[in-house]
Design a protein around this motif. Sequence first.
Motif, PDB file in Angstrom:
ATOM      1  N   SER A   1      -2.620   2.989   5.430  1.00 47.55           N
ATOM      2  CA  SER A   1      -3.403   4.108   4.886  1.00 47.55           C
ATOM      3  C   SER A   1      -3.690   5.172   5.927  1.00 47.55           C
ATOM      4  CB  SER A   1      -4.735   3.576   4.341  1.00 47.55           C
ATOM      5  OG  SER A   1      -5.589   3.225   5.418  1.00 47.55           O
TER       6      SER A   1
ATOM      7  N   VAL B   1      -9.345   1.626   0.709  1.00 43.56           N
ATOM      8  CA  VAL B   1      -8.311   0.635   0.432  1.00 43.56           C
ATOM      9  C   VAL B   1      -9.031  -0.630  -0.022  1.00 43.56           C
ATOM     10  CG1 VAL B   1      -6.390  -0.661   1.411  1.00 43.56           C
ATOM     11  CG2 VAL B   1      -6.998   1.581   2.372  1.00 43.56           C
TER      12      VAL B   1
ATOM     13  N   TYR C   1       0.838  -1.197   0.000  1.00 45.42           N
ATOM     14  CA  TYR C   1       0.000   0.000   0.000  1.00 45.42           C
ATOM     15  C   TYR C   1       0.879   1.256   0.000  1.00 45.42           C
ATOM     16  CZ  TYR C   1      -3.403   3.543   1.122  1.00 45.42           C
ATOM     17  OH  TYR C   1      -4.177   4.673   1.064  1.00 45.42           O
TER      18      TYR C   1
END
Length: 605
Positions: free
Chosen positions: A445, A397, A53
Amino acid sequence: MDELRNVGVRQVFMLSGGGIMYLVDALGRSGLQYVCCHHEQAASIAAQANAMYANRLGVCLSTTGPGGTNALTGCAAAYVDSTPVLFLSGQVKTADFASLRKVRQFGAQENNIVAMAQPVVKYAVLVEKPQDALFELQKSIFIATHGRQGPVWVDIPLDVQSAEVEENDLRRFDPTVDLKNTPHEALACRETATDAAVDMAVRRTLELLRTAKRPLVLAGQGVIAANAQAALRSLVRRLGVPLVSTWRALEILGSDDPLFFGSPGLQAVRSANIITQGSDFLLVLGSRLDNMITAFSEPRFAQQAQKIVVDIDGNEIAKLAMTNVTPVVCDVAAFLERLNSALPAQPSVDYAGWRGFCEKMKARFPLLEEKQDKPSPLVDLYKIAAQIGSATARDDVLVVSSTSRCNTAGHIALSRKEGQRSISSMGMGAMGFALPSVVGGWFASGGKRVIMLEGDGSLQLNIQELQTIRHYGVNAKLFVFCNSGYAAIATMQDRNFAGFHVGSDEGSGVSMPSLEKIAEAYGFSFVRISTNDEIANGVDAVMAAEGAVLCEIVADMGFDEIPKCISSLTPEGKRVSAHLENPYPFLPAEELSAIYTELDDATKG
Ligand SMILES: Cc1ncc(C[n+]2csc(CCOP(=O)(O)OP(=O)(O)O)c2C)c(N)n1
Ligand SMILES: [Mg+2]
């Protein structure tokens, strides 16, 4: 731990143990965030997801013996997915090494994790001297994050962990000196093309762009690893060239972008494959063109196209059994920078005819109209995936199952927004990746909403991470495709073994628990979607609910991941793969040839 903080690490995923007691203590006092998973396999996967990510180093800490062996799965996944992850493990005291006595084990829970990890890391080391600890850590981090990225493993005996050292006396790592004698292979291809060679490839690309009638860009994960998404968007928009991407690079252009035409491959939207096979110039950026993309037929892949293949790992290009390939061994960002600056101010060719053909194909073969062999009154996975896609926000996400139907649907039916981050482990294709990835992605995130799509069988592996999700208050919307078994295996047994099921459904040894009761046990909200009519309201209910939600999608074993290049037997008894441009359910040969005549007409002149 200070060193990890210095290089930008924010979280360490761990499960504690006596064999790492000093490391755990140091981590606790370091100011780094530690995230406690309920299985080292989950910690290793969460660390990989975290790295995927954030596009920076992930870290997993596991104890000696079973702690390390449990973490090997995430390490192997990071290796094949080229994800930079540092695996830190504890080891027994150096005086207790079994190898000193030529026995299998002497120290408590001792095993040789460095030897076990060796084939699935870029670098693994046992730190035997306290003075080398910082050097080895710096060296490992450098290797993990340079060249083709990947995992590294640092194993630290208890007496090294607890040794008192003078910080200023610690040996430090200098890549210009200390990597001199390291074999190029071990560092995964730091030897790249010279500037002159890249310039030559750029000139060849410009020439092909001038002469080609049907140019296409195929973007892979290498574009994201190189942080070159913006450079690529600017290139294709300036040129008006259509783009297809691999499943790991779907964030480059949104699903609705007029220049985006899906992902070619073994399981794909029909149009993506027709377009790829119809191209006459294919610019491949950062994709290893694995069998899932070529459908096990490299020589037939984009057969009519001149191909320029840019990859940081020259071996990935050298392995390709394809004709008309110009290899460019370099970082995608470096190539794009040179290409973008060499482009003429005004594009010299207008590919409108070709784009028109691509748009027509996209409109002609919508995924939701593909006919299933066994239609069912229960939920259509493609329909619900499409609905989930349209209900997501750019900031969400996405975590997609790493295997089977949910993996396919999550990449071909679930629409994406430009720049939307998505996590799935491609190389391993392992069950059990989704829940730990929810944990890793959420932390990376900074606490955004996480949307997951996973199969009921795969959910059972690492189901304990529901507690980690609950513990940290992860805002997770978990969609579980419940078809009461392993459809991937049952279908395979139907096709190849006359329907003789072994270990694939309830009658052959595999049954699933009640998801509703699981939701209750872990304290999740619960939503059930039983028919296609309930999809819209059900998805809205999941998205609107506060906090973590488990959603049961009631489905049939018969739902298949089509279109798909299935293999078949020739009259001579030889097994052959279906061609990329005509996956199952097959189009009649005349229809396909009419399509390519249409393409010739559209791009003539
Ligand atoms: C760790 C692991 N073990 C075994 C497999 C082989 N395998 C691939 S798909 C699959 C079944 C997955 O079941 P489920 O998640 O319910 O998805 P479905 O096929 O039912 O859609 C199995 C056993 C695998 N991919 N990973
Ligand atoms: Mg299943």
